[in-house]
Design a protein around this motif. Sequence first.
Motif, PDB file in Angstrom:
ATOM      1  N   PHE A  74       0.922  -1.068   0.029  1.00 47.43           N
ATOM      2  CA  PHE A  74      -0.120  -0.114  -0.079  1.00 47.43           C
ATOM      3  C   PHE A  74       0.875   1.205  -0.119  1.00 47.43           C
ATOM      4  O   PHE A  74       1.895   1.206   0.823  1.00 47.43           O
ATOM      5  CB  PHE A  74      -0.858  -0.021   1.229  1.00 47.43           C
ATOM      6  CG  PHE A  74      -1.901  -1.200   1.527  1.00 47.43           C
ATOM      7  CD1 PHE A  74      -3.039  -1.157   0.712  1.00 47.43           C
ATOM      8  CD2 PHE A  74      -1.300  -2.014   2.351  1.00 47.43           C
ATOM      9  CE1 PHE A  74      -3.788  -2.108   1.006  1.00 47.43           C
ATOM     10  CE2 PHE A  74      -2.351  -3.357   2.686  1.00 47.43           C
ATOM     11  CZ  PHE A  74      -3.560  -3.255   1.805  1.00 47.43           C
ATOM     12  N   THR A  75       0.672   2.248  -0.758  1.00 51.05           N
ATOM     13  CA  THR A  75       1.248   3.417  -0.915  1.00 51.05           C
ATOM     14  C   THR A  75       0.000   4.517  -0.412  1.00 51.05           C
ATOM     15  O   THR A  75      -0.744   4.791  -1.185  1.00 51.05           O
ATOM     16  CB  THR A  75       1.860   3.804  -2.167  1.00 51.05           C
ATOM     17  OG1 THR A  75       2.786   2.704  -2.651  1.00 51.05           O
ATOM     18  CG2 THR A  75       2.722   5.323  -2.139  1.00 51.05           C
ATOM     19  N   GLU A  76       0.174   5.176   0.856  1.00 51.27           N
ATOM     20  CA  GLU A  76      -0.804   5.930   1.249  1.00 51.27           C
ATOM     21  C   GLU A  76      -0.703   7.316   0.597  1.00 51.27           C
ATOM     22  O   GLU A  76       0.360   8.077   0.549  1.00 51.27           O
ATOM     23  CB  GLU A  76      -0.722   5.859   2.787  1.00 51.27           C
ATOM     24  CG  GLU A  76      -0.893   4.572   3.483  1.00 51.27           C
ATOM     25  CD  GLU A  76      -0.721   4.390   4.901  1.00 51.27           C
ATOM     26  OE1 GLU A  76      -0.191   5.520   5.418  1.00 51.27           O
ATOM     27  OE2 GLU A  76      -0.846   3.389   5.604  1.00 51.27           O
ATOM     28  N   ARG A  77      -1.827   7.895   0.437  1.00 56.46           N
ATOM     29  CA  ARG A  77      -1.820   9.075  -0.018  1.00 56.46           C
ATOM     30  C   ARG A  77      -3.341   9.602  -0.236  1.00 56.46           C
ATOM     31  O   ARG A  77      -4.517   9.191  -0.400  1.00 56.46           O
ATOM     32  CB  ARG A  77      -1.691   9.062  -1.604  1.00 56.46           C
ATOM     33  CG  ARG A  77      -1.460  10.264  -2.663  1.00 56.46           C
ATOM     34  CD  ARG A  77      -0.892  10.047  -3.987  1.00 56.46           C
ATOM     35  NE  ARG A  77      -1.211   8.873  -4.651  1.00 56.46           N
ATOM     36  CZ  ARG A  77      -2.680   9.053  -5.557  1.00 56.46           C
ATOM     37  NH1 ARG A  77      -3.030  10.328  -5.511  1.00 56.46           N
ATOM     38  NH2 ARG A  77      -2.860   8.204  -6.245  1.00 56.46           N
ATOM     39  N   ASP A  78      -3.523  11.083   0.230  1.00 53.36           N
ATOM     40  CA  ASP A  78      -4.765  11.739   0.356  1.00 53.36           C
ATOM     41  C   ASP A  78      -5.824  10.923   1.033  1.00 53.36           C
ATOM     42  O   ASP A  78      -6.979  10.726   0.504  1.00 53.36           O
ATOM     43  CB  ASP A  78      -5.487  11.966  -0.985  1.00 53.36           C
ATOM     44  CG  ASP A  78      -4.306  12.793  -1.890  1.00 53.36           C
ATOM     45  OD1 ASP A  78      -3.507  13.630  -1.251  1.00 53.36           O
ATOM     46  OD2 ASP A  78      -4.499  12.624  -3.068  1.00 53.36           O
ATOM     47  N   GLY A  79      -5.434  10.320   1.976  1.00 51.10           N
ATOM     48  CA  GLY A  79      -6.520   9.278   2.958  1.00 51.10           C
ATOM     49  C   GLY A  79      -6.814   7.865   2.411  1.00 51.10           C
ATOM     50  O   GLY A  79      -7.384   7.037   2.722  1.00 51.10           O
ATOM     51  N   GLY A  80      -6.222   7.988   1.283  1.00 51.07           N
ATOM     52  CA  GLY A  80      -6.574   6.498   0.523  1.00 51.07           C
ATOM     53  C   GLY A  80      -5.237   5.931   0.400  1.00 51.07           C
ATOM     54  O   GLY A  80      -4.150   6.290   0.923  1.00 51.07           O
ATOM     55  N   ALA A  81      -5.133   4.779  -0.361  1.00 47.51           N
ATOM     56  CA  ALA A  81      -3.730   4.150  -0.834  1.00 47.51           C
ATOM     57  C   ALA A  81      -3.830   3.679  -2.215  1.00 47.51           C
ATOM     58  O   ALA A  81      -4.994   3.195  -2.759  1.00 47.51           O
ATOM     59  CB  ALA A  81      -3.675   3.137   0.167  1.00 47.51           C
ATOM     60  N   ASP A  82      -2.719   3.692  -2.958  1.00 42.14           N
ATOM     61  CA  ASP A  82      -2.204   2.978  -3.968  1.00 42.14           C
ATOM     62  C   ASP A  82      -1.969   1.474  -3.441  1.00 42.14           C
ATOM     63  O   ASP A  82      -1.345   1.307  -2.670  1.00 42.14           O
ATOM     64  CB  ASP A  82      -1.363   3.450  -4.933  1.00 42.14           C
ATOM     65  CG  ASP A  82      -1.830   4.912  -5.339  1.00 42.14           C
ATOM     66  OD1 ASP A  82      -3.006   5.140  -5.618  1.00 42.14           O
ATOM     67  OD2 ASP A  82      -0.849   5.923  -5.330  1.00 42.14           O
ATOM     68  N   TRP A  83      -2.320   0.552  -4.455  1.00 39.92           N
ATOM     69  CA  TRP A  83      -2.409  -0.708  -3.939  1.00 39.92           C
ATOM     70  C   TRP A  83      -1.601  -1.931  -5.324  1.00 39.92           C
ATOM     71  O   TRP A  83      -1.946  -1.630  -6.158  1.00 39.92           O
ATOM     72  CB  TRP A  83      -3.790  -1.355  -3.631  1.00 39.92           C
ATOM     73  CG  TRP A  83      -3.925  -2.760  -3.551  1.00 39.92           C
ATOM     74  CD1 TRP A  83      -3.107  -3.631  -2.970  1.00 39.92           C
ATOM     75  CD2 TRP A  83      -5.002  -3.573  -4.177  1.00 39.92           C
ATOM     76  NE1 TRP A  83      -3.637  -4.897  -3.119  1.00 39.92           N
ATOM     77  CE2 TRP A  83      -4.531  -4.968  -3.913  1.00 39.92           C
ATOM     78  CE3 TRP A  83      -5.928  -3.197  -5.243  1.00 39.92           C
ATOM     79  CZ2 TRP A  83      -5.592  -5.961  -4.284  1.00 39.92           C
ATOM     80  CZ3 TRP A  83      -6.833  -4.338  -5.510  1.00 39.92           C
ATOM     81  CH2 TRP A  83      -6.515  -5.441  -5.228  1.00 39.92           C
ATOM     82  N   SER A  84      -0.618  -2.564  -4.737  1.00 38.37           N
ATOM     83  CA  SER A  84      -0.127  -3.494  -5.889  1.00 38.37           C
ATOM     84  C   SER A  84       0.022  -4.715  -5.006  1.00 38.37           C
ATOM     85  O   SER A  84       0.367  -4.867  -3.869  1.00 38.37           O
ATOM     86  CB  SER A  84       1.037  -2.852  -6.550  1.00 38.37           C
ATOM     87  OG  SER A  84       1.947  -2.769  -5.755  1.00 38.37           O
TER      88      SER A  84
END
Length: 175
Positions: A74-84
């Motif tokens: 998870f890469t957290e950003r703006d309260g959400g996360a990018d996920w791979s």
Amino acid sequence: MSAVPTIELRPAQDADRDMILGWRNHAAVRQASFTTHVIAVDEHAAWWSRVAADDARQVRIACDGETPVGVVIFTERDGGADWSFYLDVDGLEARRALLPTWIATEVATLDHAFGPAGYTELRGEALARNSAVVRLHERFGFTVTGEYQREVDGEPETVRRYSLTAAAYRKEVPA
Ligand SMILES: CC(C)(COP(=O)(O)OP(=O)(O)OC[C@H]1O[C@@H](n2cnc3c(N)ncnc32)[C@H](O)[C@@H]1OP(=O)(O)O)[C@@H](O)C(=O)NCCC(=O)NCCS
């Protein structure tokens, strides 16, 4: 096909580093990635140190009981996360458990993201030709939010962006 297992996500530790490199270098994972070369030990170690030093990155090991079966980043950003994520393709294929584990890892990822992690949105990217991934994400409620072109090892590829918000997830899976 084996039954769908229950997968738990635990924080990754330095002892997991070499295992993850083996998974990332599997031909099927490289084919699904944005760089397809075999990642060298030094390159992986440098990436691991960078990720460990970055508070926005959360690396978790997907486990079926005591057995590690994949990695979720998870890469957290703006309260959400990018996920791979990627799985132990060889180990799971040998146990004929790749597809059920993939499904279960997706369930565990969403439970974690919208449960303890408290993300407002989960976003991901996948190569458009990776239709199995895109279809599976759609079955879990993700919507495609856009597409762009990028070069993968010198060849143009279409990348699809997808997203699921916490609100949409809770509508589908009431607490
Ligand atoms: C497969 C997937 C994880 C690959 O991601 P990726 O191509 O490595 O891209 P990421 O955004 O994670 O990596 C970002 C960078 O870190 C590098 N990197 C990633 N893992 C690395 C590692 N273990 N060691 C060194 N470098 C690494 C990448 O090469 C890339 O470098 P760049 O920014 O200089 O281009 C991702 O596309 C995905 O989640 N796809 C959907 C799920 C899927 O298909 N999974 C595989 C099936 S099991």
